[in-house]
Write an enzyme that holds these catalytic residues in place. Structure first.
Site, short mmCIF file in Angstrom:
data_model
loop_
_atom_site.label_atom_id
_atom_site.label_comp_id
_atom_site.label_asym_id
_atom_site.label_seq_id
_atom_site.Cartn_x
_atom_site.Cartn_y
_atom_site.Cartn_z
CE LYS A 119 -1.63 -4.78 2.62
NZ LYS A 119 -1.90 -5.97 1.79
CB SER B 163 -0.91 0.02 1.23
OG SER B 163 -1.57 1.27 1.34
CE1 TYR C 44 -4.06 -2.76 4.68
CE2 TYR C 44 -3.04 -0.65 4.19
CZ TYR C 44 -3.67 -1.80 3.76
OH TYR C 44 -3.90 -1.99 2.42
#
Length: 246
Positions: A158, A141, A154
């Site tokens: 990632k 991301s 998150y």
């Protein structure tokens, strides 16, 4: 009876959003597509029906990518049906907002289980399975470059995925298999819009010089490029597909 004439792609999290557009794009490019999904059978089967309506071939297979046995079964069903596997796109993932506090460590554990452990399991199985000249494509991301509050779990997951991509590319030396990641910026999907006001959506859209959100098909186009013959000399890279958001 298996048909091994055409190339086969497996796309995780392909029942909706970016994954669905990836499935459609790869099918249009001539791949038979395995549409993996976590829970919504009806949506996944509709994706397959839409692919077949356009003359393509598809197969819906349920599997939680955080579950080792489920991932093994997913790959076994792919080979049992199509006899080969040429591209694996691990698009499946979760995002749950949580600040970095002791109370939120459970959210970290859950996020890492799907996004990082799941990527490990899918990429490892892909490395064992894909044909020579195959493609393994993970999803990161572009939010890694922003460090927004609430994105800690998150972003951690990632960042780990990006590390795995570079290591696996080196571990597959001599196999003629590329390993890359796509890192989208904000994309106009149901998941993105959920819980956001119009003002919040526009503020996020304005982060890029184009002052708009990305569209799922624009991410799918980059995946198709990496999965196709033009992507053969790109390896160990993270492509930030975000309209210039830095």
């Amino acid at each position: 009876m298996t048909n091994t004439t055409h190339k086969v792609a497996l796309v995780t999290g392909a029942s909706r959003g970016i994954g669905r557009d990836i499935a459609f794009k790869l099918a249009a490019d001539g791949f038979a597509v395995v549409v993996n999904y976590a829970g919504n059978t009806a949506l996944a089967e509709q994706v397959v029906a839409d692919i077949e309506a356009q003359g393509g071939r598809g197969l819906a297979v349920q599997a939680d990518i955080a579950d080792s046995d489920a991932v093994t079964r997913l790959f076994e069903q792919t080979l049992a049906t199509f006899g080969r596997l040429d591209a694996v796109i691990n698009n499946a993932g979760i995002m749950q907002m949580a600040r970095i506090t002791t109370d939120n460590v459970g959210i970290l554990d859950k996020t890492l289980a799907t996004n990082l452990r799941g990527s490990w399991l899918v990429m490892a199985k892909a490395a064992e399975t894909v044909s020579e000249d195959g493609r393994i494509i993970a999803f990161s991301s572009s939010v890694l470059g922003k460090s927004f509050p609430g994105y800690g779990a998150y972003i951690a997951s990632k960042a780990g995925v990006e590390g795995l991509v570079k290591v696996l590319a080196n571990e597959l030396r001599g196999r003629k298999i590329t390993v890359n990641a796509v890192a989208p910026g904000p994309v106009a999907t149901e998941l993105f819009f959920e819980g956001k006001s119009e003002e919040q959506v526009q503020a996020i859209a304005n982060l890029a010089p184009f002052e708009r959100l990305g569209q799922p098909h624009e991410i799918a186009d980059v995946v198709a490029f990496l999965a196709g013959p033009q992507g053969g000399w790109i390896n160990g890279q993270v492509l930030r597909v975000n309209g210039g958001m830095v």
